[in-house]
Design a protein around this motif. Structure first.
Motif, PDB file in Angstrom:
ATOM      1  N   ARG A 109       0.868  -1.179   0.000  1.00 34.99           N
ATOM      2  CA  ARG A 109       0.000   0.000   0.000  1.00 34.99           C
ATOM      3  C   ARG A 109       0.901   1.224   0.000  1.00 34.99           C
ATOM      4  O   ARG A 109       1.800   1.298   0.834  1.00 34.99           O
ATOM      5  N   PRO A 110       0.668   2.168  -0.913  1.00 35.91           N
ATOM      6  CA  PRO A 110       1.536   3.342  -0.900  1.00 35.91           C
ATOM      7  C   PRO A 110       1.387   4.084   0.420  1.00 35.91           C
ATOM      8  O   PRO A 110       0.294   4.174   0.966  1.00 35.91           O
ATOM      9  N   ALA A 111       2.474   4.569   0.935  1.00 38.41           N
ATOM     10  CA  ALA A 111       2.419   5.261   2.215  1.00 38.41           C
ATOM     11  C   ALA A 111       1.721   6.606   2.056  1.00 38.41           C
ATOM     12  O   ALA A 111       1.717   7.208   0.987  1.00 38.41           O
ATOM     13  N   MET A 112       1.117   7.068   3.129  1.00 35.31           N
ATOM     14  CA  MET A 112       0.485   8.381   3.183  1.00 35.31           C
ATOM     15  C   MET A 112       1.400   9.265   4.026  1.00 35.31           C
ATOM     16  O   MET A 112       1.748   8.903   5.151  1.00 35.31           O
ATOM     17  N   VAL A 113       1.798  10.412   3.463  1.00 37.10           N
ATOM     18  CA  VAL A 113       2.659  11.346   4.193  1.00 37.10           C
ATOM     19  C   VAL A 113       1.834  12.598   4.462  1.00 37.10           C
ATOM     20  O   VAL A 113       1.404  13.276   3.527  1.00 37.10           O
ATOM     21  N   LYS A 114       1.566  12.865   5.744  1.00 31.71           N
ATOM     22  CA  LYS A 114       0.722  14.006   6.101  1.00 31.71           C
ATOM     23  C   LYS A 114       1.536  15.004   6.897  1.00 31.71           C
ATOM     24  O   LYS A 114       2.070  14.677   7.961  1.00 31.71           O
ATOM     25  N   VAL A 115       1.611  16.231   6.388  1.00 33.45           N
ATOM     26  CA  VAL A 115       2.274  17.289   7.149  1.00 33.45           C
ATOM     27  C   VAL A 115       1.211  17.922   8.039  1.00 33.45           C
ATOM     28  O   VAL A 115       0.232  18.486   7.550  1.00 33.45           O
ATOM     29  N   LEU A 116       1.368  17.813   9.351  1.00 32.83           N
ATOM     30  CA  LEU A 116       0.360  18.333  10.270  1.00 32.83           C
ATOM     31  C   LEU A 116       0.627  19.813  10.557  1.00 32.83           C
ATOM     32  O   LEU A 116       1.775  20.224  10.721  1.00 32.83           O
ATOM     33  N   VAL A 117      -0.441  20.600  10.608  1.00 31.62           N
ATOM     34  CA  VAL A 117      -0.324  22.045  10.828  1.00 31.62           C
ATOM     35  C   VAL A 117       0.383  22.315  12.159  1.00 31.62           C
ATOM     36  O   VAL A 117      -0.013  21.791  13.201  1.00 31.62           O
ATOM     37  N   ILE A 123       3.750   9.593   8.838  1.00 34.77           N
ATOM     38  CA  ILE A 123       3.922   8.692   7.701  1.00 34.77           C
ATOM     39  C   ILE A 123       3.243   7.378   8.047  1.00 34.77           C
ATOM     40  O   ILE A 123       3.533   6.775   9.080  1.00 34.77           O
ATOM     41  N   LYS A 124       2.335   6.970   7.170  1.00 37.56           N
ATOM     42  CA  LYS A 124       1.457   5.851   7.494  1.00 37.56           C
ATOM     43  C   LYS A 124       1.398   4.879   6.332  1.00 37.56           C
ATOM     44  O   LYS A 124       1.299   5.302   5.186  1.00 37.56           O
ATOM     45  N   GLY A 125       1.436   3.582   6.601  1.00 33.02           N
ATOM     46  CA  GLY A 125       1.300   2.586   5.545  1.00 33.02           C
ATOM     47  C   GLY A 125       2.499   1.660   5.497  1.00 33.02           C
ATOM     48  O   GLY A 125       3.056   1.307   6.534  1.00 33.02           O
ATOM     49  N   ASP A 126       2.907   1.289   4.292  1.00 33.56           N
ATOM     50  CA  ASP A 126       4.064   0.404   4.117  1.00 33.56           C
ATOM     51  C   ASP A 126       5.232   1.236   3.614  1.00 33.56           C
ATOM     52  O   ASP A 126       5.107   1.925   2.602  1.00 33.56           O
ATOM     53  N   PHE A 127       6.354   1.188   4.296  1.00 32.25           N
ATOM     54  CA  PHE A 127       7.499   1.976   3.855  1.00 32.25           C
ATOM     55  C   PHE A 127       8.792   1.444   4.454  1.00 32.25           C
ATOM     56  O   PHE A 127       8.775   0.650   5.398  1.00 32.25           O
ATOM     57  N   THR A 128       9.893   1.869   3.875  1.00 35.57           N
ATOM     58  CA  THR A 128      11.215   1.537   4.390  1.00 35.57           C
ATOM     59  C   THR A 128      11.766   2.774   5.079  1.00 35.57           C
ATOM     60  O   THR A 128      11.734   3.851   4.497  1.00 35.57           O
ATOM     61  N   LEU A 129      12.239   2.623   6.296  1.00 39.12           N
ATOM     62  CA  LEU A 129      12.823   3.757   7.014  1.00 39.12           C
ATOM     63  C   LEU A 129      14.330   3.566   7.102  1.00 39.12           C
ATOM     64  O   LEU A 129      14.803   2.544   7.591  1.00 39.12           O
ATOM     65  N   GLU A 137      11.940  -2.123   7.882  1.00 39.00           N
ATOM     66  CA  GLU A 137      10.734  -2.248   7.078  1.00 39.00           C
ATOM     67  C   GLU A 137       9.519  -2.011   7.962  1.00 39.00           C
ATOM     68  O   GLU A 137       9.366  -2.656   9.006  1.00 39.00           O
ATOM     69  N   TYR A 138       8.666  -1.097   7.558  1.00 35.90           N
ATOM     70  CA  TYR A 138       7.434  -0.836   8.282  1.00 35.90           C
ATOM     71  C   TYR A 138       6.269  -1.321   7.433  1.00 35.90           C
ATOM     72  O   TYR A 138       6.178  -1.000   6.262  1.00 35.90           O
ATOM     73  N   LYS A 139       5.388  -2.086   8.052  1.00 30.51           N
ATOM     74  CA  LYS A 139       4.244  -2.655   7.351  1.00 30.51           C
ATOM     75  C   LYS A 139       2.984  -2.182   8.056  1.00 30.51           C
ATOM     76  O   LYS A 139       2.816  -2.459   9.252  1.00 30.51           O
ATOM     77  N   ASP A 140       2.125  -1.497   7.328  1.00 28.85           N
ATOM     78  CA  ASP A 140       0.877  -1.001   7.897  1.00 28.85           C
ATOM     79  C   ASP A 140       1.131  -0.359   9.262  1.00 28.85           C
ATOM     80  O   ASP A 140       0.551  -0.744  10.264  1.00 28.85           O
ATOM     81  N   ASN A 141       2.016   0.590   9.268  1.00 29.27           N
ATOM     82  CA  ASN A 141       2.493   1.167  10.510  1.00 29.27           C
ATOM     83  C   ASN A 141       2.414   2.687  10.449  1.00 29.27           C
ATOM     84  O   ASN A 141       2.140   3.253   9.395  1.00 29.27           O
ATOM     85  N   VAL A 142       2.664   3.346  11.536  1.00 27.66           N
ATOM     86  CA  VAL A 142       2.624   4.815  11.578  1.00 27.66           C
ATOM     87  C   VAL A 142       3.835   5.333  12.339  1.00 27.66           C
ATOM     88  O   VAL A 142       4.164   4.797  13.393  1.00 27.66           O
ATOM     89  N   ILE A 143       4.468   6.375  11.816  1.00 28.83           N
ATOM     90  CA  ILE A 143       5.470   7.092  12.600  1.00 28.83           C
ATOM     91  C   ILE A 143       5.174   8.591  12.512  1.00 28.83           C
ATOM     92  O   ILE A 143       4.512   9.049  11.582  1.00 28.83           O
ATOM     93  N   SER A 144       5.657   9.328  13.481  1.00 24.35           N
ATOM     94  CA  SER A 144       5.449  10.764  13.526  1.00 24.35           C
ATOM     95  C   SER A 144       6.824  11.410  13.701  1.00 24.35           C
ATOM     96  O   SER A 144       7.478  11.215  14.721  1.00 24.35           O
ATOM     97  N   VAL A 145       7.277  12.134  12.672  1.00 24.13           N
ATOM     98  CA  VAL A 145       8.649  12.648  12.654  1.00 24.13           C
ATOM     99  C   VAL A 145       8.638  14.129  13.030  1.00 24.13           C
ATOM    100  O   VAL A 145       7.803  14.907  12.552  1.00 24.13           O
TER     101      VAL A 145
END
Lengths: 168, 63
Positions: A109-117, A123-129, A137-145
């Motif tokens: 699933r393409p990751a969703m990158v949301k810049v919060l006000v 960053i949410k979904g499947d991605f490599t960090l 490897e993150y699978k169906d996961n969420v991080i907040s940078v």
């Protein structure tokens, strides 16, 4: 030995349930401590006290967490199988194909990158960090940078931006 | 000759030490105004809080 974890994940149990805490996913929406400070008190260590409220109250508040930084599971694994997905925020219940950890989920699933006000970037979904020489490897996961540069838990957000008036 | 190129690369999130957050591959990007863009390519986001072009990096962290 404790398993080394970049994201410093923790878990807390009472007789009925285990609450999972994933600090890297927290966007400091603060529902947990506004609703149930007896259990979720960020000024206390450990910050979660599972004895301070009945299980159903803890579940209700964990389900309010918008990012899956807090999730929960019944300790009795049989109860987890028959759970109503509407009654839980646990990622595995919303994605029942993941209940069996042995089944590898091949759908990307393409990751969703949301810049919060005035806040972090989620960053949410499947991605490599890739961070500090490590590839995770993150699978169906969420991080907040962190975006304000002041977090004490770099590279993840620790809510510092709310105290310093970060804008942007 | 027609060559069909399928772009289905995985999202890669790279945190540069003392530098920006670089996101590449396929992903959906939502900015502060909640505009949503699918597959914007590569974005470099500011992590120091000093960029004049937030949320993007403008290399202010080097100053």
């Amino acid at each position: 030995m404790e398993e080394r974890s970049l994201t410093n994940d923790r878990k807390y149990s009472n007789r009925d349930i285990t609450v999972y805490w994933k600090p890297s996913a927290c966007v400091h929406a603060s529902h947990c401590y506004r609703e149930l400070i007896e259990v979720f008190n960020p000024h206390r260590r450990p910050w979660v006290n599972m004895k301070a409220a009945p299980t159903d109250e803890i579940i209700e508040v964990v389900n309010m967490c918008p990012t899956e930084a807090l999730t929960w599971k019944w300790n009795d694994m049989e109860k987890n199988i028959n759970i109503d997905p509407d009654q839980t925020n646990h990622v595995k219940f919303r994605r029942p194909e993941l209940i069996d950890d042995n089944i590898t989920d091949s759908v990307e699933r393409p990751a969703m990158v949301k810049v919060l006000v005035d806040g972090s970037v989620m960053i949410k979904g499947d991605f490599t960090l890739i961070h500090a020489g490590e590839t995770l490897e993150y699978k169906d996961n969420v991080i907040s940078v962190c975006r304000c540069g002041l977090s004490n838990r770099m590279p993840f957000c620790d809510g510092h931006h709310t105290k310093t008036g970060f804008t942007g | 000759m027609e060559e069909k190129e399928e772009k289905t690369s995985k999202t890669v999130v790279k945190i540069i030490d003392n530098g920006p957050l670089i996101i590449s591959g396929n992903f959906i990007f939502q900015d502060i105004k909640r505009n949503i863009e699918s597959n914007p390519g590569k974005v470099e986001l500011c992590r120091c809080g000093r960029s004049r072009n937030k949320p993007f990096c403008d290399c202010s962290h080097k100053e």
